[in-house]
Design a protein around this motif. Structure first.
Motif, mmCIF file in Angstrom:
data_model
loop_
_atom_site.group_PDB
_atom_site.id
_atom_site.type_symbol
_atom_site.label_atom_id
_atom_site.label_comp_id
_atom_site.label_asym_id
_atom_site.label_seq_id
_atom_site.Cartn_x
_atom_site.Cartn_y
_atom_site.Cartn_z
ATOM 1 N N HIS A 106 0.927 -1.089 0.162
ATOM 2 C CA HIS A 106 -0.055 -0.290 0.136
ATOM 3 C C HIS A 106 0.995 1.360 0.127
ATOM 4 O O HIS A 106 0.689 2.037 -0.763
ATOM 5 N N ALA A 107 1.746 1.341 0.945
ATOM 6 C CA ALA A 107 2.738 2.428 1.007
ATOM 7 C C ALA A 107 3.911 2.112 0.387
ATOM 8 O O ALA A 107 4.300 0.849 0.287
ATOM 9 N N GLN A 108 4.401 2.869 -0.610
ATOM 10 C CA GLN A 108 5.440 2.697 -1.629
ATOM 11 C C GLN A 108 6.591 3.739 -1.669
ATOM 12 O O GLN A 108 6.305 4.934 -1.074
ATOM 13 N N GLU A 109 7.960 3.315 -1.761
ATOM 14 C CA GLU A 109 8.869 4.476 -1.721
ATOM 15 C C GLU A 109 8.775 5.332 -3.096
ATOM 16 O O GLU A 109 8.335 5.052 -4.103
ATOM 17 N N PRO A 110 9.064 6.717 -2.678
ATOM 18 C CA PRO A 110 9.087 7.759 -4.017
ATOM 19 C C PRO A 110 10.356 7.193 -4.967
ATOM 20 O O PRO A 110 11.138 6.419 -4.139
ATOM 21 N N GLN A 111 10.344 7.856 -6.044
ATOM 22 C CA GLN A 111 11.497 7.503 -6.813
ATOM 23 C C GLN A 111 11.912 8.541 -7.529
ATOM 24 O O GLN A 111 11.285 9.605 -7.885
ATOM 25 N N LEU A 112 13.385 8.697 -7.657
ATOM 26 C CA LEU A 112 13.928 9.787 -8.538
ATOM 27 C C LEU A 112 15.111 9.240 -9.472
ATOM 28 O O LEU A 112 15.924 8.309 -9.038
ATOM 29 N N PHE A 113 15.047 9.797 -10.740
ATOM 30 C CA PHE A 113 15.608 9.517 -11.696
ATOM 31 C C PHE A 113 16.700 10.372 -12.136
ATOM 32 O O PHE A 113 16.081 11.423 -12.645
ATOM 33 N N ALA B 295 19.843 5.491 -5.774
ATOM 34 C CA ALA B 295 19.518 4.875 -4.579
ATOM 35 C C ALA B 295 18.883 5.608 -3.569
ATOM 36 O O ALA B 295 19.323 6.581 -3.151
ATOM 37 N N ASN B 296 17.712 5.174 -2.949
ATOM 38 C CA ASN B 296 16.990 5.924 -1.824
ATOM 39 C C ASN B 296 17.686 6.122 -0.598
ATOM 40 O O ASN B 296 17.790 7.196 -0.047
ATOM 41 N N GLU B 297 18.604 5.235 -0.320
ATOM 42 C CA GLU B 297 19.428 5.303 0.946
ATOM 43 C C GLU B 297 20.636 6.290 0.875
ATOM 44 O O GLU B 297 20.946 7.028 1.737
ATOM 45 N N THR B 298 20.776 6.850 -0.462
ATOM 46 C CA THR B 298 21.834 7.785 -0.711
ATOM 47 C C THR B 298 21.000 9.311 -0.488
ATOM 48 O O THR B 298 21.752 10.331 -0.307
ATOM 49 N N LEU B 299 19.736 9.331 -0.795
ATOM 50 C CA LEU B 299 18.894 10.501 -0.706
ATOM 51 C C LEU B 299 18.576 10.810 0.610
ATOM 52 O O LEU B 299 17.953 11.832 0.975
ATOM 53 N N GLY B 300 18.804 9.816 1.652
ATOM 54 C CA GLY B 300 18.344 10.402 2.971
ATOM 55 C C GLY B 300 17.226 9.494 3.564
ATOM 56 O O GLY B 300 16.141 9.279 2.774
ATOM 57 N N SER B 301 16.921 9.293 4.752
ATOM 58 C CA SER B 301 15.881 8.442 5.164
ATOM 59 C C SER B 301 14.462 9.384 4.963
ATOM 60 O O SER B 301 13.428 8.567 4.892
ATOM 61 N N GLY B 302 14.484 10.483 5.079
ATOM 62 C CA GLY B 302 13.216 11.429 4.797
ATOM 63 C C GLY B 302 12.717 10.875 3.335
ATOM 64 O O GLY B 302 11.522 11.030 3.298
ATOM 65 N N PHE B 303 13.449 11.032 2.555
ATOM 66 C CA PHE B 303 12.958 10.476 1.230
ATOM 67 C C PHE B 303 12.757 9.254 0.950
ATOM 68 O O PHE B 303 11.624 8.681 0.380
ATOM 69 N N ALA B 304 13.580 8.165 1.637
ATOM 70 C CA ALA B 304 13.368 6.694 1.164
ATOM 71 C C ALA B 304 12.217 6.032 1.856
ATOM 72 O O ALA B 304 11.667 5.251 1.334
ATOM 73 N N SER B 305 11.823 6.592 2.962
ATOM 74 C CA SER B 305 10.630 5.898 3.608
ATOM 75 C C SER B 305 8.968 5.731 2.672
ATOM 76 O O SER B 305 8.951 6.782 2.200
ATOM 77 N N ARG B 306 8.476 4.790 3.253
ATOM 78 C CA ARG B 306 7.405 4.618 2.380
ATOM 79 C C ARG B 306 6.189 5.467 2.629
ATOM 80 O O ARG B 306 6.091 5.700 3.761
ATOM 81 N N MET B 307 5.228 5.702 1.619
ATOM 82 C CA MET B 307 4.270 6.429 2.104
ATOM 83 C C MET B 307 3.060 6.186 0.891
ATOM 84 O O MET B 307 3.376 5.791 -0.151
ATOM 85 N N VAL B 308 2.054 6.522 1.073
ATOM 86 C CA VAL B 308 0.688 6.485 0.279
ATOM 87 C C VAL B 308 0.724 7.745 -0.743
ATOM 88 O O VAL B 308 -0.006 8.323 -0.463
ATOM 89 N N GLY B 309 1.651 7.564 -1.578
ATOM 90 C CA GLY B 309 2.016 9.033 -2.325
ATOM 91 C C GLY B 309 0.857 9.180 -3.170
ATOM 92 O O GLY B 309 0.121 8.121 -4.127
ATOM 93 N N ARG B 310 0.429 10.522 -3.478
ATOM 94 C CA ARG B 310 -0.368 10.904 -4.639
ATOM 95 C C ARG B 310 0.216 12.033 -5.099
ATOM 96 O O ARG B 310 0.985 12.102 -6.182
ATOM 97 N N GLY B 311 -0.364 13.356 -4.692
ATOM 98 C CA GLY B 311 0.081 14.635 -5.554
ATOM 99 C C GLY B 311 1.598 15.009 -5.086
ATOM 100 O O GLY B 311 2.103 14.507 -4.029
ATOM 101 N N SER B 312 2.105 15.871 -5.944
ATOM 102 C CA SER B 312 3.327 16.112 -5.961
ATOM 103 C C SER B 312 3.933 17.531 -6.615
ATOM 104 O O SER B 312 3.303 17.609 -7.521
#
Length: 643
Positions: free
Chosen positions: A484-491, A506-523
């Motif tokens: 249900h909750a998924q990680e955001p992605q950066l390319f 790699a999400n771990e290089t972007l920081g824990s705040g970025f990498a943690s899962r959430m039920v993302g919608r708008g951005s």
């Protein structure tokens, strides 16, 4: 007795004995028949075994077979477009979760009580814009609410929230004092100066009637009834955007509508996840709808011109509405001076509306190759963004064709890759290059809603961000690969010349705040702290948003442009900024309507890499003349007024 030679007939002893055949023939025939019977039994047993072993299926929640697709490692080197093919690595950039520290305490309320009503899954949008005219980016979150039949409606109703920025990325909730504490089952928003009075107004799309809030020097007034822009009470509106389709200097409005929905229609169908219980229904179970296209009359009112302008697409066989629209991207796709529209539709074909000089739109999505995937199938399209994501190269006074390359990125449903439709040389001939650019395979499993192009490391190339999250809370019980909750992605955009154009960071290089899962919608993105780089916000369905501050320390230069129109719309929406730095030519559009249900800041941002000077700037004003600025300073914001 007559001999039976039909191989499908049952074998009888009398037939064999009295057939007059030799023993060998009889034995051979019997052997063949026995093999056939045994084979049939084995086949049936195998099918029964597989049927018992396979996971239960639910409409629109079927986990498709995973193809073997190679992905490029985020740590590998790639050829850099600006480095003449030299090997470079993804820069180390960290995003810090500053949601709480910045004063953001908003929580999205979906109204869910267990009935599993489809609007509860879709979340709310957000917008970066300057609400109070002080020059920095404020932040708006759109909220839904509890359903009117919910017994808890006697509690304080959830409302949208507007946060004022102090200029350094610290926010305070000003919703009550500016007049926006209005209960709505909101979805998305479109923000722009529709009356050309110098401040930004807000349109909110809803389940039910929509709302328009006029900004009167920092206070918002609901003028929906006066403007005649509410729409029908039984519609479900989603993404929306302001643009000037007839070049009269006034911003018109396009509003996507999703499906024909009501509580009765939803509960009248028994959607289920096997072994779990009631499920949210798929869009295929609901009929399509028509969008709204409103013409700005210039006196504070709007006219619905949807039918006469050709944006109501019907099924050729049945005559019913086709659209199930989620994402919207206004852009002059053929560079003829008239704004076109690209619409992302869920489980039906995407639309490309070509503007015929303000008189009518012609739908050419299938002809242009943007309607379906490479196999001719519709996908579950959500958010959308467009950009010139390949920079031009200046050689002997001529610019390479790369500058005319348009990319259309679309986030799709789980088990469907995000799309990257690419057209080169200004031609209306798109092909999906998601796989060849490296974007597709890493996005295969995720359900991507909001996505947008932006240059997060300020190297001059546009990267791509995606917000992800599934619809079903318990999807993992029936599809082990889904959450249900998924990680955001950066390319990261590595440019041309390497094995991949887009490499997942790699999400771990972007920081824990970025990498943690959430039920993302708008951005959306904006420079919230005036340091030149772009920060990111994500909304969550039924939860808290996430504000990510960009803490890049690459040393790259940057420049920003804030345009003000005179003969065109005051916000200069639809205009293009083109800059020349040595041999590099970069182009960006003034277009806040991006992603899903959301808006980014209207300021145009460029990363410049190591370029410490800009040789030339061209402003292509929407539907008007081109203005040249010459050389401008880097590492600052330039406010440009149309001549």
């Amino acid at each position: 007795m007559e001999t039976k030679n039909d191989p499908s007939a049952p074998l009888e002893d009398d037939a064999v004995v009295n057939s007059g055949e030799g023993d060998d023939a009889v034995i051979g025939q019997a052997f063949r028949y026995s093999l056939a019977v045994i084979g049939g039994v084995v086949l049936i047993a195998g099918l029964v075994f597989l049927a018992l072993r396979r996971a239960p299926e639910v409409a629109e929640n079927k986990e498709t077979e995973q193809q073997s697709l190679s992905t490029r490692s985020e740590t590998e080197t790639a050829g850099a477009e600006t480095g003449g093919g030299a090997a470079v690595r993804i820069p180390a950039v960290t995003f810090s979760d500053v949601t709480d520290a910045a004063g953001i305490d908003f929580v999205h309320v979906s109204g869910a009580t267990g009935e599993k009503l489809l609007p509860e899954t879709m979340g709310g949008g957000c917008a970066f814009f300057d609400a109070d005219g002080d020059g920095d980016q404020d932040l708006l979150f759109i909220n839904s609410r509890r359903w009117q039949w919910d017994r808890k409606t006697d509690q304080k109703a959830p409302v949208m929230s507007l946060y004022a920025n102090d200029g350094e990325g610290v926010f305070s909730d000003v919703t009550e004092q500016v007049g926006l504490a209005v209960p709505l089952y909101g979805m998305g928003c479109a923000v722009a100066d529709y009356d050309n009075d110098g401040d930004s107004d807000i349109f909110v799309s809803c389940v039910g009637g929509n709302h328009l809030f006029r900004n009167d020097q920092g206070t918002f007034v609901d003028v929906t009834k006066i403007a005649a822009i509410a729409g029908e009470v039984d519609r479900w509106s989603t993404s929306c955007g302001w643009f000037d389709y007839d070049n009269d200097g006034l911003l018109d409005l396009y509003v996507c509508n999703y499906v024909q929905w009501s509580r009765e229609i939803d509960l009248g169908q028994d959607f289920r996840l096997v072994g779990v219980g009631r499920a949210y229904g798929p869009p295929t179970a609901f009929s399509g709808t028509f969008p709204y296209l409103y013409h700005n009359e210039g006196d504070g009112t709007f006219s619905d011109v949807s039918a006469s302008m050709g944006v109501q697409v019907k099924n050729n066989d049945t005559g019913v509405p086709v659209a199930k629209s989620m994402g919207l991207a206004p852009i002059d796709i053929n560079r003829d001076g008239w704004m076109d529209l690209i619409v992302a539709n869920d489980t039906v074909q995407n639309f490309l509306f070509i503007n015929e000089q303000g008189k009518r739109f012609k739908e050419l999505g299938q002809v242009a190759g943007i309607a379906y995937d490479s196999k001719g199938s519709a996908r579950g399209a959500m958010g959308i963004d467009t950009a010139h994501f390949r920079n031009g190269r200046l050689s002997n006074g001529k610019i390479s064709n790369n500058l005319s390359t348009i990319g259309v990125a679309i986030g799709n449903f789980a088990n469907e890759m995000s799309a990257l439709y690419v057209s080169e040389g200004g031609q209306m001939n798109f092909r999906d290059e998601a796989v060849s650019t490296g974007l597709g395979p890493p996005t295969r499993l995720d359900l991507t809603f909001g996505l947008f192009f932006f240059d997060y490391d300020m190297d001059g190339r546009l990267d791509l961000f995606g917000a992800n999250g599934h619809l079903e809370e318990e999807i993992n019980k029936v599809q082990p690969s889904q959450f249900h909750a998924q990680e955001p992605q950066l390319f990261w955009n590595a440019g041309l010349g390497g094995r991949s154009e887009f490499l997942r960071v790699a999400n771990e290089t972007l920081g824990s705040g970025f990498a943690s899962r959430m039920v993302g919608r708008g951005s959306a993105c904006a420079d919230i702290d005036s340091d030149g780089d772009l920060d990111v916000v994500l909304t969550a369905a039924g939860g808290k948003p996430r504000l990510l501050r960009n803490d890049q320390e690459t040393g790259n230069h940057w420049v920003q442009f804030l345009l003000k129109g005179q003969s065109i719309n005051r916000d200069a929406i639809g205009s293009w900024v083109e800059i020349y730095c040595g041999e590099d030519v970069l182009r960006r559009q003034v277009m806040p309507t991006r992603s899903y249900l959301s808006q980014s800041e209207k300021t145009v941002s460029f990363g410049l890499g190591q370029h410490g000077a800009i040789d030339r700037v061209l402003i292509h004003w929407a539907g008007a003349e081109t203005q040249e600025l010459g050389s401008v300073a880097v590492d600052q914001v330039h406010r440009v007024e149309q001549e």
